[in-house]
Design a protein around this motif. Structure first.
Motif, PDB file in Angstrom:
ATOM      1  N   MET A   1      46.708  95.578 106.338  1.00 48.37           N
ATOM      2  CA  MET A   1      45.254  95.459 105.880  1.00 48.37           C
ATOM      3  C   MET A   1      44.802  94.075 105.992  1.00 48.37           C
ATOM      4  O   MET A   1      45.560  93.121 106.206  1.00 48.37           O
ATOM      5  N   GLY A   2      43.579  93.880 106.111  1.00 46.62           N
ATOM      6  CA  GLY A   2      42.999  92.336 106.311  1.00 46.62           C
ATOM      7  C   GLY A   2      41.739  92.331 106.948  1.00 46.62           C
ATOM      8  O   GLY A   2      41.428  93.264 107.653  1.00 46.62           O
ATOM      9  N   HIS A   3      41.192  91.197 107.011  1.00 47.12           N
ATOM     10  CA  HIS A   3      39.999  90.911 107.866  1.00 47.12           C
ATOM     11  C   HIS A   3      40.159  91.167 109.234  1.00 47.12           C
ATOM     12  O   HIS A   3      41.285  91.033 109.867  1.00 47.12           O
ATOM     13  N   VAL A   4      39.142  91.749 110.004  1.00 44.93           N
ATOM     14  CA  VAL A   4      39.305  91.698 111.382  1.00 44.93           C
ATOM     15  C   VAL A   4      39.466  90.436 112.216  1.00 44.93           C
ATOM     16  O   VAL A   4      39.216  89.262 111.879  1.00 44.93           O
ATOM     17  N   ASP A   5      40.312  90.591 113.322  1.00 44.70           N
ATOM     18  CA  ASP A   5      40.597  89.612 113.922  1.00 44.70           C
ATOM     19  C   ASP A   5      41.853  88.400 113.426  1.00 44.70           C
ATOM     20  O   ASP A   5      42.412  87.666 113.906  1.00 44.70           O
ATOM     21  N   HIS A   6      42.531  88.931 112.037  1.00 46.45           N
ATOM     22  CA  HIS A   6      43.571  88.215 111.464  1.00 46.45           C
ATOM     23  C   HIS A   6      44.987  88.233 112.124  1.00 46.45           C
ATOM     24  O   HIS A   6      45.846  87.696 111.666  1.00 46.45           O
ATOM     25  N   GLY A   7      44.984  89.394 112.765  1.00 51.56           N
ATOM     26  CA  GLY A   7      46.120  89.611 113.458  1.00 51.56           C
ATOM     27  C   GLY A   7      46.995  90.970 113.023  1.00 51.56           C
ATOM     28  O   GLY A   7      48.088  91.041 113.225  1.00 51.56           O
ATOM     29  N   LYS A   8      46.281  92.052 112.557  1.00 52.80           N
ATOM     30  CA  LYS A   8      46.946  93.265 111.985  1.00 52.80           C
ATOM     31  C   LYS A   8      47.774  93.885 113.137  1.00 52.80           C
ATOM     32  O   LYS A   8      48.975  94.209 113.046  1.00 52.80           O
ATOM     33  N   THR A   9      47.054  94.046 114.429  1.00 55.79           N
ATOM     34  CA  THR A   9      47.420  94.773 115.421  1.00 55.79           C
ATOM     35  C   THR A   9      48.703  93.900 116.161  1.00 55.79           C
ATOM     36  O   THR A   9      49.915  94.487 116.314  1.00 55.79           O
ATOM     37  N   THR A  10      48.348  92.720 116.183  1.00 56.16           N
ATOM     38  CA  THR A  10      49.370  92.106 117.004  1.00 56.16           C
ATOM     39  C   THR A  10      50.743  91.982 116.013  1.00 56.16           C
ATOM     40  O   THR A  10      51.955  92.098 116.597  1.00 56.16           O
ATOM     41  N   LEU A  11      50.457  91.801 114.739  1.00 61.25           N
ATOM     42  CA  LEU A  11      51.616  91.818 113.781  1.00 61.25           C
ATOM     43  C   LEU A  11      52.469  93.328 114.010  1.00 61.25           C
ATOM     44  O   LEU A  11      53.613  93.134 113.729  1.00 61.25           O
ATOM     45  N   THR A  12      51.795  94.142 114.005  1.00 59.21           N
ATOM     46  CA  THR A  12      52.181  95.694 113.934  1.00 59.21           C
ATOM     47  C   THR A  12      53.142  95.718 115.249  1.00 59.21           C
ATOM     48  O   THR A  12      54.292  96.010 115.128  1.00 59.21           O
ATOM     49  N   ALA A  13      52.637  95.176 116.300  1.00 57.46           N
ATOM     50  CA  ALA A  13      53.393  95.053 117.680  1.00 57.46           C
ATOM     51  C   ALA A  13      54.394  94.378 117.778  1.00 57.46           C
ATOM     52  O   ALA A  13      55.828  94.711 118.072  1.00 57.46           O
TER      53      ALA A  13
ATOM     54  N   ARG B   1      48.634 100.053 123.096  1.00 57.55           N
ATOM     55  CA  ARG B   1      48.914 101.442 122.714  1.00 57.55           C
ATOM     56  C   ARG B   1      48.550 101.548 120.969  1.00 57.55           C
ATOM     57  O   ARG B   1      48.094 102.768 120.711  1.00 57.55           O
ATOM     58  N   ILE B   2      48.705 100.581 120.313  1.00 56.50           N
ATOM     59  CA  ILE B   2      48.435 100.789 118.985  1.00 56.50           C
ATOM     60  C   ILE B   2      46.953 100.533 118.863  1.00 56.50           C
ATOM     61  O   ILE B   2      46.212 101.021 117.861  1.00 56.50           O
ATOM     62  N   ASP B   3      46.172  99.663 119.336  1.00 58.53           N
ATOM     63  CA  ASP B   3      44.794  99.475 119.312  1.00 58.53           C
ATOM     64  C   ASP B   3      43.905 100.319 120.126  1.00 58.53           C
ATOM     65  O   ASP B   3      42.568 100.256 120.002  1.00 58.53           O
ATOM     66  N   ARG B   4      44.572 101.201 120.999  1.00 56.19           N
ATOM     67  CA  ARG B   4      43.548 102.227 121.757  1.00 56.19           C
ATOM     68  C   ARG B   4      42.688 102.885 120.821  1.00 56.19           C
ATOM     69  O   ARG B   4      43.039 103.351 119.734  1.00 56.19           O
ATOM     70  N   HIS B   5      41.537 103.200 121.298  1.00 50.27           N
ATOM     71  CA  HIS B   5      40.643 104.034 120.195  1.00 50.27           C
ATOM     72  C   HIS B   5      41.039 105.507 120.292  1.00 50.27           C
ATOM     73  O   HIS B   5      40.406 106.263 121.114  1.00 50.27           O
ATOM     74  N   HIS B   6      41.784 105.627 119.557  1.00 50.19           N
ATOM     75  CA  HIS B   6      42.400 106.985 119.137  1.00 50.19           C
ATOM     76  C   HIS B   6      41.446 107.552 118.128  1.00 50.19           C
ATOM     77  O   HIS B   6      41.474 107.490 117.162  1.00 50.19           O
ATOM     78  N   GLU B   7      40.481 108.521 118.788  1.00 56.45           N
ATOM     79  CA  GLU B   7      39.573 109.003 117.787  1.00 56.45           C
ATOM     80  C   GLU B   7      39.543 110.601 118.075  1.00 56.45           C
ATOM     81  O   GLU B   7      39.839 111.103 118.835  1.00 56.45           O
TER      82      GLU B   7
END
Ligand code: GDP
Ligand code: MG
Length: 394
Positions: free
Chosen positions: A17-29, A48-54
């Motif tokens: 969790m955390g503010h947008v663009d602080h690197g959550k998805t990059t860290l997950t990867a 693959r993590i960031d794709r807009h899975h809706e």
């Protein structure tokens, strides 16, 4: 043939969790890459993590990416959510049922508004354990600046009821670790060690009837309908009878004919597991997010209940004005939200921000409810209150 899931290590659910663009998805990867290099995960690239899975269903957007990995001592399912609105929805509805959180704070920017909101939200939904990833540490030369940001984060955590002084704060660079830099790779390992140590294995409710809130529904050609979610309590074996309850007066009876977790076959699913349950003879359109899959006879749909609600203040993200008798907000239970009318006991009664009130609710649709169940009250993008069901009335 599919692999069998080995329950060799305790399973925990965590999320960034955390503010947008602080690197959550990059860290997950980066976590998946570092662990994949050690044979403990399958690397999942950023895209693959960031794709807009809706998935749109009754206006609810599910927006969660799940990855899973192991450390030496645990098996983790990890959720990453793309947008701020997704956090709000998924956290308060419990779709992201996490045992601990990785709070990602950019060392370049320090804590930002969404950092605070996610901390408040985590507190509201009962997340007790937070590990801080002070990310983008590669981009900050000045060690004193890093110390300052760390101090700010600790103070923010303490301000909202977390043990800010004791929380592990690990300086990382998701980006550089993802690129394979050995120094920053080692910092990801430090972060994972901190999670292993700081987030305890939660006590799972195994001695209660099986219950899993439906998070997603998919149909698998030739096999039938599969529902996914995190098991809230109890356990389920292949062949066990189950019911699908909620969002309708009728309860659907069926049998669980298959169980999987992250593509591996399970002989049983238990509280805390991320499970996919194959339901016999059920059509796709008969099951919806927001219902629950439960042991027969253990839970019923209800429209009317009494509850105790804490009305949030504007500082906590709530309203600045009171609400009145007859107020009609959305009630978020587990993976669903339903409109409901509030009965405060009289026309002239009102509930002020900061109040703790007992009230009655009549929902627009029946929901699978039990006494003690927590919920959030939301209106126009604000979380107005946090409540607990005290008495079921029909
Ligand atoms: P999210 O919105 O929190 O998921 O953030 P993203 O993972 O999408 O990252 C936002 C931006 O920050 C991207 O341009 C990343 O490349 C960049 N970024 C992420 N982690 C780091 C890091 O550790 N160091 C640096 N310098 N940039 C990073
Ligand atoms: Mg992201």
């Amino acid at each position: 043939a599919k692999q069998l899931y080995e329950r060799a290590k305790p399973h925990l659910n965590i999320g960034t969790m955390g503010h947008v663009d602080h690197g959550k998805t990059t860290l997950t990867a980066a976590i998946t890459k570092v662990l994949a290099d050690r044979g403990l995960a399958r690397a999942v690239p950023f895209e693959r993590i960031d794709r807009h899975h809706e998935e749109r269903e009754r206006g609810i957007t599910i927006n969660i990416a799940h990855v899973h990995y192991e450390t030496a001592t645990r098996h983790y399912a990890h959720v990453d959510m793309p947008g701020h609105a997704d956090y709000i929805k998924n956290m308060i509805t419990g779709a992201a049922q996490i045992d601990g959180a990785i709070l990602v704070v950019s060392a370049l920017d320090g804590p930002m508004p969404q950092t605070r909101e996610h901390i408040v939200l985590a507190r509201q939904v009962g997340v007790r354990h937070i590990v801080v990833a002070l990310n983008k540490a590669d981009a900050v030369e000045d060690a004193e600046l890093l110390d300052l940001v760390e101090l700010e984060v600790r103070e923010l955590l303490s301000a909202y009821g977390f043990a800010g002084e004791q929380a592990p704060v690990v300086r990382v660079s998701g980006l550089r670790a993802l690129e394979g830099d050995p120094y920053w790779t080692a910092r990801i390992v430090d972060l994972l060690d901190a999670i292993d140590e700081h987030v305890p294995v939660p006590r799972r409710i195994l001695d209660q009837p099986f219950l899993m809130p439906v998070e997603g529904v998919l149909s698998i050609t030739g096999r039938g309908t599969v529902v996914t979610g995190v098991v809230a309590q109890g356990s389920l074996r292949v062949g066990d009878p189950v019911e699908v309850v909620g969002l309708s007066e009728e309860t659907l009876s069926t049998v669980a004919t298959g169980l999987e977790t992250f593509g591996q076959v399970m002989d049983h699913a238990e509280a805390g597991d991320n499970a996919a349950v194959l339901l016999r003879g059920v059509r796709r359109e008969q099951v919806r997010r927001g219902q629950v899959v439960s042991a027969p006879g253990s839970i019923r749909p209800h429209r009317r209940f009494r509850a105790r609600v804490r009305v949030l203040t504007a500082d906590e993200g709530g309203r600045s004005r009171p609400f009145h008798h007859g107020y009609r907000p959305q009630f978020h239970f587990r993976t669903t939200d339903v409109v409901g009318t509030v009965d405060l006991g009289g026309e002239d009664v009102m509930a002020l921000p900061g109040d703790l009130v007992d009230l009655s609710v009549e929902l627009g649709k029946p929901v699978a409810l039990s006494e003690g169940l927590g919920f959030a009250v939301r209106e126009g993008g604000l979380t107005v209150g946090a409540g607990t069901v005290t008495t079921l009335e029909d």
